[in-house]
Scaffold this active site. Sequence first.
Site, mmCIF file in Angstrom:
data_model
loop_
_atom_site.group_PDB
_atom_site.id
_atom_site.type_symbol
_atom_site.label_atom_id
_atom_site.label_comp_id
_atom_site.label_asym_id
_atom_site.label_seq_id
_atom_site.Cartn_x
_atom_site.Cartn_y
_atom_site.Cartn_z
ATOM 1 N N ASP A 153 0.837 -1.204 0.000
ATOM 2 C CA ASP A 153 0.000 0.000 0.000
ATOM 3 C C ASP A 153 0.875 1.259 0.000
ATOM 4 O O ASP A 153 0.692 2.160 0.821
ATOM 5 C CB ASP A 153 -0.921 0.001 1.217
ATOM 6 N N ILE A 154 1.817 1.323 -0.923
ATOM 7 C CA ILE A 154 2.699 2.484 -1.012
ATOM 8 C C ILE A 154 1.955 3.642 -1.668
ATOM 9 O O ILE A 154 1.426 3.520 -2.773
ATOM 10 C CB ILE A 154 3.962 2.142 -1.825
#
Length: 224
Positions: A47-48
């Site tokens: 979940d960058i």
Amino acid sequence: MLVPGKNGQPPSSSTLSWSTRLRIAKGTARGLAYLHECSPRKFVHGDIKPTNILLDAEFRPHISDFGLSRLVTITGNNNNNNNPSSSSSGFMGGALPYLKSAQTERPNNYRAPEARIPGNKPAQKWDVYSFGVVLLELLTGKSPDLSPTSSSAVEVPDLVRWVRKGFEEENPLSEMVDPTLLQEVQAKKEVLAVFHVALGCVEVDPEVRPRMKNVSENLDRIGT
């Protein structure tokens, strides 16, 4: 911690010079490369995005929210409005000239195309793609949640396609880069080099994308 601007407000876009943006990009790439290659296990963050990359007082990036997205999925609580990672804070949400509402649910345009297919197993190349989108956001000052327009005022689906189209049509760099960076003439070659790194990260085919170790090494060569 987030870096406050004047009177405790989020910093303006002018706060982030090119050297600061490049330092943030390099630090984030090193952190991801460590997660992928050097940690006890070869992790996937999954979940960058800017709201998960926080800055300290020295503008050093710290990757946060590691594992939270998977925890939310496991517990079945997948309400984006209650997820801290969906807030508009973070180094890009506060430091570039737009704010994303935490109240409006939007698709996660930082996710790799294959990551949007239900049932696919998380892979490190997902993080590479997401990091590439973050780089493009740093370079252009535009959010992937928006639909930027080209010089012909024709809307394109997303930031990645808009930038790629600009390079294919050999548009001037000034039409794509954040106007704030145009004042730093000496940064032009470095900006162009980072654009090429970012475009490699957001290749549609995950097998073509580089590993984060290579991305980090390529970024470290820029500006040295």
